[in-house]
Design a protein around this motif. Sequence first.
Motif, PDB file in Angstrom:
ATOM      1  N   THR A 113       0.832  -1.211   0.000  1.00 15.41           N
ATOM      2  CA  THR A 113       0.000   0.000   0.000  1.00 15.41           C
ATOM      3  C   THR A 113       0.862   1.255   0.000  1.00 15.41           C
ATOM      4  OG1 THR A 113      -1.745  -1.179   1.197  1.00 15.41           O
ATOM      5  CG2 THR A 113      -1.841   1.221   1.202  1.00 15.41           C
ATOM      6  N   ASN A 173      -3.182   2.790  -8.501  1.00 16.71           N
ATOM      7  CA  ASN A 173      -4.124   1.703  -8.242  1.00 16.71           C
ATOM      8  C   ASN A 173      -4.044   0.697  -9.375  1.00 16.71           C
ATOM      9  OD1 ASN A 173      -5.793   4.310  -6.990  1.00 16.71           O
ATOM     10  ND2 ASN A 173      -5.892   2.466  -5.738  1.00 16.71           N
ATOM     11  N   THR A 223      -8.611  -0.272  -8.560  1.00 19.24           N
ATOM     12  CA  THR A 223      -9.457   0.878  -8.879  1.00 19.24           C
ATOM     13  C   THR A 223     -10.914   0.527  -8.589  1.00 19.24           C
ATOM     14  OG1 THR A 223      -9.783   0.136 -11.149  1.00 19.24           O
ATOM     15  CG2 THR A 223      -7.904   1.599 -10.740  1.00 19.24           C
TER      16      THR A 223
END
Length: 252
Positions: free
Chosen positions: A42, A67, A111
Amino acid sequence: TVLLQMLKAVVSTQSTGKSVEKWTQLRCHINTDVRYMQLGLTMGLKENIEKTSATLGRNAVYVKTSNVNRLPSYLTINFIRFFYKEKENINAKVLKDIKFPMEYDAFELCTPELKAKLTPARDQFEALRQKKIEKELSGKNIKNKHDEETEKKEVKHEPCSFPDDIGSSNSGYYQLQAVLTHQGRSSSSGHYVAWVKHKEDNWIKCDDEKLSIVKDEDVLKLSGGGDWHVAYTLLYGPKRCEIWEETEEEKK
């Protein structure tokens, strides 16, 4: 072969831009805050970059957020464990313990559009989980007819790719298939070993010409923290959803 597509959004107070990059792997960044693979992944999707601003006529700091808009059936994750030490003139190794899972869900990296596409296959996994819970709560003597009949025939699975994109993942669910480890303190020296999933909780340790059987718990100990074998690259394969076929007993 392109495995991953990353949608990049670069934002500042002056302007916003988007672009698509094609990657072959995800990178797990390591710092003092990272103890688990998911956080390292992340954190690697958001960074500050400095570039020239046409509006300001000077360099400005932009935030780049990434993303995933395509997931592969087989997902490679690389741990960024080497960094350059200028004084010693070597690529030193980060030995920190970074936990990784046997099963991985990449949903949060995606996404909104890809999340929506993944939902139907994920719902199939949830429906299967509910059926198994209902079976366990039914009070029937299990190992039951379903288990016995399933063992007698080949288990069928739902497709793990989108029909129009063979080689993709349609759920974002993965199972660990292989680990590449490095033992040593520098990228220019040391020893690499492959650990390959065989079946159930059995793995094959491939140490040059020497092969041996190890268990899940042995593989999970490869997360780092010392001079033992340390996970450097992980290969996750598709988690497959069993097609639940009711037995005659269950239909009654």
